[in-house]
Design an enzyme around this catalytic site. Structure first.
Site, PDB file in Angstrom:
ATOM      1  N   LYS A 158       8.604  13.286  13.882  1.00 54.86           N
ATOM      2  CA  LYS A 158       7.260  14.025  13.418  1.00 54.86           C
ATOM      3  C   LYS A 158       6.366  12.825  14.509  1.00 54.86           C
ATOM      4  O   LYS A 158       4.960  13.143  14.945  1.00 54.86           O
ATOM      5  CB  LYS A 158       7.428  13.616  11.840  1.00 54.86           C
TER       6      LYS A 158
ATOM      7  N   TRP B  95      14.048  16.809   0.046  1.00 52.00           N
ATOM      8  CA  TRP B  95      14.575  16.112   0.967  1.00 52.00           C
ATOM      9  C   TRP B  95      15.244  14.928   0.174  1.00 52.00           C
ATOM     10  O   TRP B  95      16.858  14.733   0.699  1.00 52.00           O
ATOM     11  CB  TRP B  95      13.605  15.514   2.457  1.00 52.00           C
TER      12      TRP B  95
ATOM     13  N   ASP C 122      14.265   7.184   3.249  1.00 54.50           N
ATOM     14  CA  ASP C 122      14.312   8.189   4.625  1.00 54.50           C
ATOM     15  C   ASP C 122      13.322   8.365   4.447  1.00 54.50           C
ATOM     16  O   ASP C 122      12.007   8.313   3.911  1.00 54.50           O
ATOM     17  CB  ASP C 122      14.804   9.487   3.902  1.00 54.50           C
TER      18      ASP C 122
END
Ligand code: PMP
Length: 371
Positions: A195, A101, A171
Site C-alpha cells: 500500500k 482486519w 498491524d
C-alpha cells in the site's frame, strides 16, 4: 497519455519516478544484468537488503534493541506468525477489534490458543483507552492501526500503562511509513508493503529482540521469526523484486522529506476529500466518526445508493479509478497512500462536486449525527 489517479486499496498507486526507475533499471541493475536475474546471496541483493533495513531503521528511528525482518506471505501470514511466535508458554492473546482486519487476525489466533477481545467495535470508530480492557495474563495485545476496509485509524497507539509488561502488536499494513512512530511503545509492528511501501510479496516486521526465541520447536522454520533474524531474512530465496521496489520506495520517501512530510501530505489529501463529503451532506455521507477518520482510506457513501455504480463508472471515465468500496461494506472508498499526489485528492473532490451538480438529490439531511 496521462495516467489515471488510482485510488485502489492495495496493490495501489506507486510514484511515477519509482516506476520509471524500475523501467530504466530492469535490464541492468548496475551489475550488467537484471535484479530479476540476480542471485539472492550475491553482493547486489544482499547489499540491497541490508541497505533497505538501514533506511527503514533511520526513517522510523528504530532503536537498536529491535530487529527488522522481511517475511514473505503478506498480511495473512503475519496473522499466524504473531501467535505462533509470541504466545510462548502462554495460551491467551488479546485483540482489539475495530474492523475486518483485526477481526481476521483474532480469528486466526484462535487456532493457537484462547483469545480475549479487549474491545469489540463495529468499524465506525476506534476506542478510547478507557474502553479497552486488557487481561494482564495475556501474552500480547494486538490491534490494527488503520482498518483499510472500514476507514478507521488510531491517532495514537492504545495506552499500555495498566499492563506495561504486555507487548503491544500493531498491524500497520495500510498506514506504514505514513507518519513518525515511537517504536519503543511496541513489542512488534508488522506491515504488508503493497500500500504505502511497494508491491505485494513481503511484510516488514519490526520486533523487540527479547521477543525472539519464544516459538516452540513445532513451529515450522519459515514461520519462526528467529530464523529470519539469524539469516538476515535470507533463510531461503526471498521475493527479491518486492524487496527491490521497497528499497526504491524508501529512497523516494527520504527524497520527499521523510515521515513528517508523508504525514503532512496524508493529512492534506484526506482533508480535501473529507471536506468535500462534509460540504455536500445532501449527497454524500461517511459512517466513520470524525475523530476516527483514516488519513489513508476515505470510506463514504452516496445518499442515493443506486447512484454508486454510476459514480464509479463516471469517475473512471474522468481518470479517477478504483473507487468502489470493499465488497463487504459497499459504497465508495478512496485510498490515499504515500504515492497519491495531493492533485489526485483535488481531482476527486472536484469530481464529487461536479457529480452532485449533475445528479441533484432531493433528500432531507438529519441535523444531528456525529459522522
Ligand atoms: N491487514 C490490513 C490492515 C490489510 O489492509 C490487509 C490487506 N488489505 C491485510 C492485513 C491482509 O494482507 P494480505 O492480503 O497481504 O494477506
Amino acid at each position: 497519455m496521462a495516467r489515471p489517479y488510482n485510488f485502489a486499496a492495495g496493490p495501489s498507486t506507486l510514484p511515477e519516478s519509482v516506476l520509471k526507475r524500475i523501467q530504466s533499471e530492469i535490464m541492468d541493475c548496475g551489475c550488467g544484468y537484471s535484479i530479476l536475474e540476480a542471485s539472492h546471496r550475491g553482493a547486489v541483493v544482499m547489499g540491497m537488503i541490508r541497505d533497505l533495513r538501514a533506511r527503514i531503521r533511520s526513517l522510523l528511528n528504530i532503536p537498536e534493541n529491535y530487529d527488522i525482518l522481511f517475511c514473505p506471505g503478506g498480511g495473512h501470514m503475519q496473522f499466524a506468525m504473531v501467535p505462533m511466535n509470541l504466545l510462548g508458554a502462554g495460551t491467551l492473546s488479546t485483540y482489539i477489534i475495530t474492523g475486518s482486519w483485526s477481526k481476521a487476525a483474532a480469528k486466526e489466533a484462535l487456532r493457537f490458543g484462547r483469545v480475549q477481545t479487549a474491545y469489540n467495535g463495529s468499524g465506525t470508530r476506534v476506542p478510547g483507552d478507557d474502553e479497552i480492557e486488557i487481561n494482564p495474563e495475556t501474552s500480547y495485545c494486538a490491534y490494527c492501526e488503520n482498518e483499510t476496509v472500514h476507514g478507521v485509524e488510531f491517532k495514537v497507539p492504545p495506552s499500555m500503562e495498566a499492563t506495561p509488561s504486555v507487548p503491544l502488536v500493531a498491524d500497520q499494513s495500510s498506514n506504514f511509513l505514513s507518519r513518525p512512530v515511537d517504536v519503543s511503545k511496541f513489542g512488534l509492528i508488522w506491515a504488508g508493503v503493497q500500500k504505502n511501501f511497494g508491491v505485494p510479496g513481503i511484510a516488514v516486521v519490526i520486533l523487540r529482540r527479547d521477543l525472539l526465541g519464544l516459538a516452540s520447536n513445532e513451529v515450522p522454520m519459515m514461520l519462526n521469526y528467529s530464523v529470519y533474524s539469524r539469516s538476515e531474512s535470507v533463510m531461503n530465496t526471498p521475493p527479491v523484486f518486492a524487496l527491490y521496489v521497497s528499497h526504491l520506495m524508501a529512497q523516494w520517501i527520504e527524497e520527499k522529506g521523510g515521515l513528517e512530510a508523508m504525514n503532512r501530505l496524508a493529512i492534506e489529501r484526506s482533508t480535501i476529500v473529507y471536506d468535500a463529503i462534509d460540504s455536500m451532506p445532501e449527497m454524500y455521507t461517511g459512517h466513520v466518526e470524525k475523530d476516527s477518520r483514516s488519513r489513508m482510506n476515505v470510506v463514504f457513501r452516496l445518499r442515493d445508493e443506486q447512484l454508486t455504480p454510476v459514480f464509479v463508472k463516471e469517475a473512471a471515465a474522468a481518470g479517477l479509478v478504483n473507487l468502489a468500496g470493499h465488497r463487504s461494506v459497499g459504497g465508495l472508498r478512496a485510498s490515499l497512500y504515500n504515492a497519491m499526489p495531493p492533485e489526485g485528492a483535488v481531482a476527486l473532490a472536484n469530481f464529487m462536486k461536479d457529480f452532485a451538480h449533475r445528479h441533484p438529490l432531493n433528500v432531507t439531511v438529519p441535523v444531528a449525527g456525529g459522522n
